[in-house]
Design an enzyme around this catalytic site. Structure first.
Site, PDB file in Angstrom:
ATOM      1  N   GLY A 109       0.308  -0.945  -0.027  1.00  0.00           N
ATOM      2  CA  GLY A 109       0.474   0.094  -0.175  1.00  0.00           C
ATOM      3  C   GLY A 109       0.934   1.392   0.436  1.00  0.00           C
TER       4      GLY A 109
ATOM      5  N   CYS B 140       5.876   0.187   7.308  1.00  0.00           N
ATOM      6  CA  CYS B 140       5.156   0.727   6.666  1.00  0.00           C
ATOM      7  C   CYS B 140       6.032   1.470   5.949  1.00  0.00           C
ATOM      8  CB  CYS B 140       5.175   1.955   7.421  1.00  0.00           C
ATOM      9  SG  CYS B 140       4.447   4.131   6.865  1.00  0.00           S
ATOM     10  N   LEU B 141       6.093   1.952   4.542  1.00  0.00           N
ATOM     11  CA  LEU B 141       7.620   2.015   3.565  1.00  0.00           C
ATOM     12  C   LEU B 141       7.876   3.354   4.153  1.00  0.00           C
ATOM     13  CD1 LEU B 141       5.980   2.157   0.100  1.00  0.00           C
ATOM     14  CD2 LEU B 141       7.604   0.262   1.517  1.00  0.00           C
TER      15      LEU B 141
ATOM     16  N   HIS C 239      -3.214   7.289   7.088  1.00  0.00           N
ATOM     17  CA  HIS C 239      -1.874   8.114   6.602  1.00  0.00           C
ATOM     18  C   HIS C 239      -2.260   9.516   6.097  1.00  0.00           C
ATOM     19  CE1 HIS C 239       1.956   6.345   6.357  1.00  0.00           C
ATOM     20  NE2 HIS C 239       1.741   4.928   5.774  1.00  0.00           N
TER      21      HIS C 239
END
Ligand code: ZN
Length: 176
Positions: A49, A98-99, A144
């Protein structure tokens, strides 16, 4: 085009609510291109995502493909624009990453099932349900858009520990 993914503590955009995609932006080549670029960026980072604030764009837009990381799986591309969570049910606890916070994974409790109302690139409204990993992805990505990161769901103690570790990495030039 692959964007650079913004990292936590390097850019306050990650902690601010994003702006809704405006009416004239729907059904334009620019919006379709942005969505394509977001998928490309997400796949390049082996994520499932990606939300627009993570590429320094304050828009309520997220792309999701929970099959994306798996070799040989059919893509299951989902685009959510101006999404709203319309229901949540049950509970699941599982590791989340999370990226924008690479290298850190922690257990996070989320709803087991959720339903979301959103618009597609053409501006059409639709509803979609998700369970397990997909529900987790929906809730993580919509967070986010509200300036909330998965570490906001941890205890203050755990969150501060992660923050301290990241500040060390920043000083060492290893967090860019
Ligand atoms: Zn994330």
């Amino acid at each position: 085009m692959v964007y650079k993914v913004v990292r936590y503590l390097n850019n306050p955009i990650l902690e601010r609510p994003a702006a809704p995609v405006a009416e004239p932006e729907f059904n334009t080549p620019a919006l379709s291109q942005l969505v394509e670029d977001m998928f490309e960026t997400m796949y390049a980072s082996h994520g499932i995502g990606l939300a627009a604030p993570q590429i320094d764009i304050s828009k309520r837009l997220t792309v999701i493909d929970v099959a994306g990381a798996e070799e040989g799986q059919e893509p299951q591309r989902i685009v959510l624009i101006n999404p709203e969570v319309i229901s949540k049910d049950g509970k699941q606890t599982g590791e989340e990453g999370c990226l924008s916070i690479p290298g850190f994974r922690e257990p996070v409790s989320r709803a087991k099932k959720t339903a979301v109302r959103a618009r597609n690139v053409k501006g059409e409204t639709f509803e979609i349900g998700g369970e397990d990993l997909l529900a987790r992805a929906f809730l993580h990505e919509i967070d986010h858009l509200n300036g909330i990161l998965f570490i906001n769901h941890l205890s203050a103690l755990k969150r501060d520990l992660i923050k301290r570790k990241i500040k060390k990495l920043q000083k060492a030039g290893e967090w860019e």
